[in-house]
Design a protein around this motif. Structure first.
Motif, PDB file in Angstrom:
ATOM      1  N   ASN A   1     -31.841  32.744  -4.805  1.00  0.00           N
ATOM      2  CA  ASN A   1     -32.650  31.780  -5.549  1.00  0.00           C
ATOM      3  C   ASN A   1     -33.391  32.404  -6.711  1.00  0.00           C
ATOM      4  O   ASN A   1     -33.921  31.678  -7.556  1.00  0.00           O
TER       5      ASN A   1
ATOM      6  N   ASP B   1     -25.099  27.449  -3.205  1.00  0.00           N
ATOM      7  CA  ASP B   1     -25.935  27.237  -2.020  1.00  0.00           C
ATOM      8  C   ASP B   1     -25.104  26.821  -0.807  1.00  0.00           C
ATOM      9  O   ASP B   1     -25.343  27.279   0.310  1.00  0.00           O
TER      10      ASP B   1
ATOM     11  N   ASN C   1     -29.258  21.601   2.195  1.00  0.00           N
ATOM     12  CA  ASN C   1     -28.650  22.382   3.266  1.00  0.00           C
ATOM     13  C   ASN C   1     -28.400  21.538   4.511  1.00  0.00           C
ATOM     14  O   ASN C   1     -27.443  21.791   5.243  1.00  0.00           O
TER      15      ASN C   1
ATOM     16  N   TYR D   1     -34.513  21.204  -1.326  1.00  0.00           N
ATOM     17  CA  TYR D   1     -33.635  22.326  -0.971  1.00  0.00           C
ATOM     18  C   TYR D   1     -33.204  22.241   0.486  1.00  0.00           C
ATOM     19  O   TYR D   1     -32.029  22.457   0.812  1.00  0.00           O
TER      20      TYR D   1
END
Length: 624
Positions: free
Chosen positions: A507, A569, A473, A469
């Motif tokens: 999430n 995201d 990002n 994750y």
């Protein structure tokens, strides 16, 4: 210092993490060396034709192996591998311990005695016993019990090749499996998959577009279901406790007391869980609106960037090509090595010296390059969505933002992708080693060791998910500011920590919404599979093909909806950066969509009305 640095979206482009790109290229050259070595020194004939326990390749003349009897035979007319006892399998070392021979043909009917085996050899000229034993000696020689196959010998043998560390071919008698699996399972599965594959893809694409319109309804349905479920479950437990307490007063037994105590514990735990859940929903109720807005904008992204829908196809195609190459090299690598006699007097082909570690290098290459391909997909999606978000006039978007993102990836950011995928590889390899150890020691280790192994595996799995994750990002931050991996990961981490509650809302609520979408596709596919199989009256076994079809449907839905999740995201990180460094004033206008702008305005109004400008929400939306 990093949190105060100004972000300049899409203004500068520079090469990032060049040393890691060079390291990845060197690693790929090593993979190429292994490929060339395995092809040059491997014996493809052993792989294709098989070989016996004495090192003879079936179907050709062979060279004598020093110290091995029955080696160097001319087996031109004996093209098939035959195991005397194919069920004698060493599961620890993953190989068959039976003697393997080359024969000219396999029996077409079951042979129940040595006399039947002798008659088969005299009639068909195919000797199923060891080479030194003549057919006339099958029923007279005392050693025939060890040198002849274990009977009854089933009719026909289907060769199933399994390459182990010694590249040992494994052969089983699978007449029953042929009738059940191939006829009853594979054919209806292939029929069903071919009929519904296009429907699955289309259904997934349609769902990705319409989620933007039903996201608000899904969120409220989810909220109501969670509230009703938690209240109903808690109330049911307390009702059962009260009922059991009345019964326990009438009949005082130890079992009744234990049941009563267990129900009390469950009811208290459910009550605590319900209270905590309500508090969390109360705190996060405003942040759910951001999730709905992001899903709405994500639907617009797919309308403006339709090529995003096909991203799973390209990634899957590249992965299939690489996995095919990797398996091919692995098979050739399994045929390399020199013939070495083992403790049983048979031949095994082993690599000696440093070359034996090429297996490990090849396995690491599988993980790293696979993660690299997946990371390229993440960087491509991130670059395209970043371009969409930070382009004020959407009509001024590049003609193909996906191809523009791929171009930036290839020209500037391959090193960053290589570094991020290597970090995931470093975590995945120890987890796989621990899983292998746990499998090998199953039933042998004590409870404490088993618990520690499972705990370590679980911790490494959680670490891998967190790093994946964070990597995603970090790729988004690299696409925005063109910074190296470490700087991008640090900047992205700071933004995520400042918006921790929003991240939690996205999430949880967002992932559950996408999970509902996957469930919808799987249920639709299962219904379609039942209707298709209903017309296939020849097949009576429906459960296994239906399970395979539903698993395939879940895989297809996951591939498509994971792109949707990735887009959400990326949009969130862009939104967080936008609200942090812009306030809508002249010269610092927002980049965000109108839906997100409405969310910001509504949040500011609610903060002013509540007088909580300095609270947590105020810190999240306070203009810089």
């Amino acid at each position: 210092k990093s949190s105060k640095r100004e972000w300049k979206p899409l203004e500068d482009h520079s090469c990032t993490d060049v040393p890691w790109l060079l390291l990845f290229i060197l690693f790929c050259l090593g993979m190429g060396f292994i490929c060339g070595f395995s092809i040059a020194t491997g014996a493809a004939a052993r792989l294709l034709s098989g070989y016996d326990s004495y090192g003879n390749i079936c179907g050709q003349k062979n060279v004598k192996v020093e110290g091995i009897v029955n080696s160097g035979l001319d087996l031109t007319h004996k093209k098939y591998v035959f195991f005397l006892d194919p069920c004698n399998i060493d599961l620890v070392h993953q190989k068959i311990k039976s003697l393997a021979l080359c024969v000219s043909s396999c029996p077409r009917k079951e042979l129940k005695t040595l006399a039947d085996i002798q008659k088969f050899a005299e009639t068909n000229g195919s000797t199923l016993c060891s080479y030194e034993l003549q057919p006339s000696e099958y029923t007279t020689d005392p050693a025939a019990a060890k040198l002849c196959p274990k009977y009854p010998v089933p009719e026909r043998h289907i060769q199933l090749w399994v390459i182990t560390a010694e590249s040992f071919p494994v052969q089983f008698s699978v007449t029953f499996l042929i009738n059940v699996i191939i006829v009853s399972v594979l054919k209806p599965v292939i029929l069903s998959l071919s009929c519904i594959h296009s429907s699955l893809s289309m259904l997934s694409m349609i769902l990705m577009v319409i989620i933007r319109y039903i996201s608000r309804v899904l969120v409220w349905i989810l909220t109501i279901l969670v509230i009703l479920g938690s209240l109903g479950g808690t109330g049911l437990l307390w009702w059962l406790y009260a009922k059991e307490r009345i019964s326990a007063n009438a009949v005082e037994t130890q079992i009744a007391k234990d049941n009563l105590q267990a129900l009390l514990i469950y009811a208290i735990a459910a009550t605590v869980f319900t209270v905590i859940l309500f508090l969390i929903m109360l705190v996060m109720r405003k942040r759910v609106a951001l999730t709905i807005a992001l899903f709405h904008v994500a639907g617009k992204v797919f309308i403006h960037l339709p090529l995003l829908v096909f991203q799973p196809f390209w990634t899957f195609f590249v992965l299939i090509l690489f996995w095919t190459y990797w398996i091919t090299v692995l098979l050739f690598l399994g045929t390399t090595g020199s013939p070495v006699p083992n403790e049983e007097g048979f031949v095994e082909f082993r690599m000696v010296g440093p070359l034996k570690y090429m297996w490990w290098y090849h396995v690491v290459g599988l993980i790293w390059i696979s993660e690299f391909i997946l990371a390229c997909q993440q960087m491509t999606v991130a670059g395209a969505v970043v371009t969409y978000y930070f382009t004020r006039e959407k009509r001024n978007l590049p003609f193909t933002p996906i191809l523009a993102s791929v171009n930036r990836l290839v020209c500037y950011h391959l090193g960053t992708v290589a570094k991020g995928s290597f970090i995931i590889t470093l975590v995945k390899i120890p987890r796989m080693i621990l899983m292998y150890i746990h499998t090998q020691l199953k039933g042998k280790e004590n409870a404490c060791a088993r618990c520690m192994l499972k705990a370590c595996i679980c911790c490494l799995w959680c670490l891998e998910k967190c790093l994946t994750y964070l990597n995603q990002n970090a790729y988004t931050a690299t696409a925005i500011n063109s910074t190296n991996f470490c700087t991008s990961a640090k900047d992205a981490f700071v933004i995520l920590v400042e918006n921790a509650l929003r991240v939690a809302a996205i999430n949880t609520v967002g992932d559950f919404m996408l999970f509902l979408g996957k469930v919808l596709i799987v249920c639709s596919t299962g219904l379609a599979g039942i209707m298709l199989l209903n017309y296939q009256r020849d097949y009576t076994i429906w459960v296994l093909p239906l399970i395979i079809v539903c698993l395939f449907a879940f895989l297809v839905a996951h591939c498509f909806l994971s792109i949707y999740e990735m887009v959400v995201d990326v949009l969130f990180l862009c939104f967080a950066i936008d609200t942090k460094y812009n306030d809508g004033s002249p010269g610092r206008e927002f980049y965000m969509d109108k839906v997100l702008m409405e969310f910001v305005e509504n949040s500011r109004k609610s903060m002013k009305e509540a007088g909580r400008g300095g609270g947590a929400e105020g810190r999240e939306l306070k203009p810089m």
